[in-house]
Each structure stands twice: as structure tokens, then as C-alpha cells.
Design an enzyme around this catalytic site. Structure first.
Site, PDB file in Angstrom:
ATOM      1  CG  ASN A 168      42.016  49.378  68.359  1.00  0.00           C
ATOM      2  OD1 ASN A 168      42.262  49.798  67.238  1.00  0.00           O
ATOM      3  ND2 ASN A 168      41.995  50.170  69.422  1.00  0.00           N
TER       4      ASN A 168
ATOM      5  CE1 TYR B 187      38.600  56.192  63.937  1.00  0.00           C
ATOM      6  CE2 TYR B 187      38.163  57.480  65.912  1.00  0.00           C
ATOM      7  CZ  TYR B 187      38.743  56.388  65.303  1.00  0.00           C
ATOM      8  OH  TYR B 187      39.477  55.499  66.041  1.00  0.00           O
TER       9      TYR B 187
ATOM     10  CG  HIS C 116      44.647  53.561  63.587  1.00  0.00           C
ATOM     11  ND1 HIS C 116      44.635  52.232  63.961  1.00  0.00           N
ATOM     12  CD2 HIS C 116      43.999  54.227  64.578  1.00  0.00           C
ATOM     13  CE1 HIS C 116      44.009  52.104  65.118  1.00  0.00           C
ATOM     14  NE2 HIS C 116      43.624  53.293  65.517  1.00  0.00           N
TER      15      HIS C 116
END
Length: 492
Positions: free
Chosen positions: A138, A348, A65
Site C-alpha cells: 500500500n 489472495y 482494490h
């Protein structure tokens, strides 16, 4: 104003040039030298500071990303779902919550074209009264793998070869030949929706299964869906080549220009819910991220709308430093036992600490807008002003207490420790149903993209046979057509 509590910003710019420490700079054009043509002096602190700052302007690129665009706006509840969740920002119709959204491509680097065939990230940060909520999804409702153990390998397969630094089809085809659960995701990626027209005309999905909990502690499994009010539009392959050759930032430009012109993008939020007591009633596992929940038996329920009405002020501060993490939730919304979600919860936040530092949540774009309090002190780039004497808990000198207890899923789990796949894999049914939902022209475009992918000279006869077998199990006619165009016989 207490200077120790003053946060630097462009709003306090002086009318003349200074160093970072505030000293006036009378010449920002020439270095300090010995005479007109002599060597530069090391004592030219302004020059050294300017170069050193420039040398450190860039931070590590996101491992996935990397290429993205952000915008700000609000989320407004339009339908009452208080019977499903006690989340404060969803408490009643009319409640508005500020948000920031980041759209992105996934695989390719920061400066890559926005017209490449690739999933698109759709991440929303809600600044609620009970802390931030990050819905990190997404533009496709499923994913390639169902177990996070394979995530690093999957990304390595998609990323450029460590030898050639080029993305190569044979590596992708080889890796996913071991993972037939990826077929459903490929039925989206190799479809027309694999290249959205822009960010305004694409859907968003939470992808993973979460849990909603109401004030009585009753849980429901939930999937989140964003639907653009302007409709879904895509680029066909030849159109993508033309658009990408004209402007490699076309989606970012479209988003920015639309907001600047007052044409604010809007999405409606819907949810699907399943009572955990009923999760065994389906031919798929509701925690399997490679599956969608059929809308004919689990209908969409409207929740609210999101409007993006403000462009970001600074790309670095509000895009590059913007950080999302699926672990960031609020009371009334909880995780599920989705294996991919469970690994994302750790990964993350870990990558943000690597990219931005341990205090990345202090950055203005990531910090909550509500009051917060803990003893997570110090560390690199801690810029919060603190004057407490007590940095431990509990204490009779500090009135801070535990928050009120919030409902959490009451489920009791028992079982042996083991590493295994789920029982209901069912890897081919939904991919086949999706293919059969296409009109003939769309089916042919899908087929041709697979013919092109499997025509890579590095792909062996064995690999082509495996993929023909997989697509034959999804749809017999698709497998036959693929074999015919590749001059192979289908082998079920």
C-alpha cells in the site's frame, strides 16, 4: 505454424469480420429475420454469439482494490545486497527485471472517484529468471489490524451498509473502537497523505514483514519501501472535491498521460533489515503490521530503482485480469510469521481463483516469463497446449527432476496451540509520535477530520468517549482538543 500451439491475439486479425470460430461475417449490422419486418431467427448464430459474449464480458469485481490502473516498466538494481539475499534478480548492480505495477484505491467500487480518502494499493510483479515475485503493498507503511482473522469484518465495516448500500462513518467508528491497534494507521489515513495527488506522487510499502535469506542460509527480517523521485504530494479535502468533480479518473489519466509523454515515473527501492536474533530489543514486535520500524535505529538501505515506461495495451487483459498474491516469492525472499501476511498468503490466491478461474496464472499478464514445469493440469479455461504422456511425478519416462534446494529460514519453533494477541501491543506510542511530527496547521486538519467523523448522529456518547480516550493516550493535547470540539470531557 502449428495452429494448436498458436495463441490468439489482435496481431493475427483478419482484414474482414468473422465469428469467434473464424467464419466470415458479411453483415454485422442487421439480425436475420423472416422478411423485412418479421421475427428474428434463432439460427442467426452470429447474433446469438455476439449477445452471449457481451452478456459475459464482465467478471467479478475485486472485493477490495477494485478501482485501479496499471503500467509496465523495469526494476534495476543499483546497490549490492547479495550479502543479505540470494535472490537472482537482486544479484548485482545493473541487473534489470521487467515489472508490471498496479495502483488502486482499496474500499470503493470499480467506477469510484480516485479522490476519496482511502489507502492506495501499490502492487509490483517482478518477472524474474527464477519465477515471478509479487510485492503487494500500500501507500501507507502500516495496517489497521494485526491479525488476519479480523480482515473480513474490517472490510465489511468499511464497505457500504448491507441495508442502505452507503458507506457510513458510524459503522467504521464502531468496529475500530474494538481495535485500538488501528490508531497508527488512522494517523496516516486522516492525515493529508490520505488523499494522494496522483499515483506518481505517492510512496509504496510492502507493509508486511518478509525475510531475506542469503546463500549461506542467514535470514534477516525485512521491510520494503518505495520512494517516488518526484516527491510526495497530496490533495487537501477541498482540492479533492474540485479535482474529483472535474475528472473521477484523474490519477489514471495522470499516469497514462505522463508515460505517453515520456515523463516516466520512477521510484527508489529501500529496505530495512533486522537480525531475527535481535527482534526482542525493541518496544514493539517487528512482526506487528501496525508498527513502523524507526528509521533512526533501523536505517533505510538503498537497493534499486523502478521506472514505468510503457502503458498497458488493454485494460481488461492487463488490469482486470492482472492478479497479485503475497505467496508468490522467489528463492532468497521468504515469508515471516507476521499474522496478517500468513492469512494473505492464502486469501489472495483464493480470491483470484474465484475471480479469474483456477488457471489464472496461465493468463499472459500473470504467467512467468521463465520456463516452468509442473503437473497442475486441466480445469476451467486451461488454454496451455500440452502433449506429455506422463502427468505424474516421479517417472523414469520423464527427465523432470526436483530443482536445486534453496535456503529457507532455519528457525525452530516450539509452543502450545493457542489463539491470543501479541505481548507488545503498544498501540498508542507511534500514533502519538506521528501526530506530534505534524506542523500546527496539519495537526488542525487532522483534528477536524476526526471531529467530522465523530459527529455522525448515529455515533453514541459512549463511542465518542472511547475515541477521545484512545487519542488522549496517543497525545494528551489531541484528546483535549477533540473533546473540546465535541463538547465532551476527556476520560483517560
Amino acid at each position: 505454424m502449428d495452429p494448436y500451439k498458436h495463441r490468439p491475439s489482435s496481431g493475427s486479425n483478419s482484414t474482414f469480420w468473422t465469428t469467434n470460430s473464424g467464419a466470415p461475417v458479411w453483415n454485422n449490422n442487421s439480425a436475420l429475420t423472416v422478411g423485412e419486418r418479421g421475427p428474428i431467427l434463432l439460427e442467426d448464430y452470429h447474433l446469438i454469439e455476439k449477445l452471449a459474449q457481451f452478456d459475459r464480458e464482465r467478471i467479478p469485481e475485486r472485493v477490495v482494490h477494485a478501482r485501479g490502473a496499471s503500467a509496465k516498466g523495469f526494476f534495476e538494481v543499483t546497490h549490492d545486497i547479495s550479502h543479505l539475499t540470494c535472490a537472482d534478480f537482486l544479484r548485482a548492480p545493473g541487473v534489470q527485471t521487467p515489472v508490471i505495477v498496479r495502483f488502486s484505491t482499496v474500499v470503493h467500487e470499480r467506477g469510484s472517484p480516485e479522490t476519496l480518502r482511502d489507502p492506495r494499493g501499490f502492487a509490483v510483479k517482478f518477472y524474474t529468471r527464477e519465477g515471478n515475485f509479487d510485492l503487494v503493498g500500500n501507500n501507507m507503511p502500516v495496517f489497521f489490524i494485526r491479525d488476519g482473522m479480523k480482515f473480513p469484518d474490517m472490510v465489511h465495516a468499511f464497505k457500504p451498509s448491507p441495508k442502505t448500500n452507503m458507506q457510513e462513518n458510524w459503522r467504521i467508528v464502531d468496529f475500530f473502537s474494538h481495535h485500538p491497534e488501528s490508531l497508527h494507521m488512522f494517523s496516516f489515513l486522516f492525515d493529508d497523505v490520505g488523499i494522494p495527488l496522483n499515483y506518481r506522487h505517492m510512496e509504496g510499502f510492502g507493509v508486511n514483514t518478509y525475510t531475506l535469506i542469503n546463500k549461506d542460509g542467514k535470514p534477516h527480517l525485512v521491510k520494503f519501501h518505495w520512494k517516488p523521485t518526484c516527491g510526495v504530494k497530496c490533495l487537501l479535502d477541498d482540492e479533492a472535491v474540485t479535482v474529483g468533480g472535474t475528472c473521477h479518473s484523474h490519477a489514471t489519466k495522470d499516469l497514462t498521460d505522463s508515460i505517453a509523454a515520456g515523463n516516466y515515473p520512477e521510484w527508489k527501492l529501500y529496505i530495512q533489515t533486522i537480525d531475527p536474533d535481535h527482534e526482542d530489543r525493541f518496544d514493539f514486535d517487528p512482526l506487528d503490521v501496525t508498527k513502523t520500524w524507526p528509521e533512526d535505529i533501523i536505517p533505510l538501505q538503498p537497493v534499486g530503482r523502478m521506472v514505468l515506461n510503457k502503458n498497458i495495451d488493454n485494460f481488461f487483459a492487463e488490469n482486470e485480469q492482472l492478479a497479485f498474491c503475497p505467496a508468490i516469492i522467489v528463492p532468497g525472499i521468504h515469508y515471516s510469521d507476521d499474522k496478517l501476511l500468513q492469512t494473505r498468503i492464502f486469501s489472495y490466491a483464493d480470491t483470484q481463483r474465484h475471480r479469474l478461474g483456477p488457471n489464472y496464472l496461465m493468463l499472459p499478464v500473470n504467467a512467468p516469463k521463465c520456463a516452468y514445469h509442473n503437473n497442475h493440469h486441466d480445469g476451467s479455461m486451461n488454454f496451455m497446449h500440452r502433449d506429455e504422456e506422463v502427468n505424474y511425478f516421479p517417472s523414469r519416462f520423464d527427465a523432470a527432476r526436483h530443482a536445486e534446494k534453496v535456503p529457507i529460514p532455519p528457525r525452530v519453533l516450539t509452543g502450545c496451540r493457542e489463539k491470543c494477541v501479541i505481548d507488545k501491543e503498544n498501540n498508542f506510542k507511534q500514533a502519538g509520535e506521528r501526530y506530534r511530527s505534524f506542523d500546527p496547521a496539519r495537526q488542525d486538519r487532522f483534528l477536524q477530520r476526526w471531529v467530522d467523523a465523530l459527529s455522525d448522529p448515529r455515533i453514541t456518547h459512549e463511542l465518542r468517549g472511547i475515541w477521545i480516550s484512545y487519542w488522549s493516550q496517543c497525545d494528551a493535547s489531541l484528546g483535549q482538543k477533540l473533546a473540546s470540539r465535541l463538547n465532551l470531557k476527556p476520560n483517560m
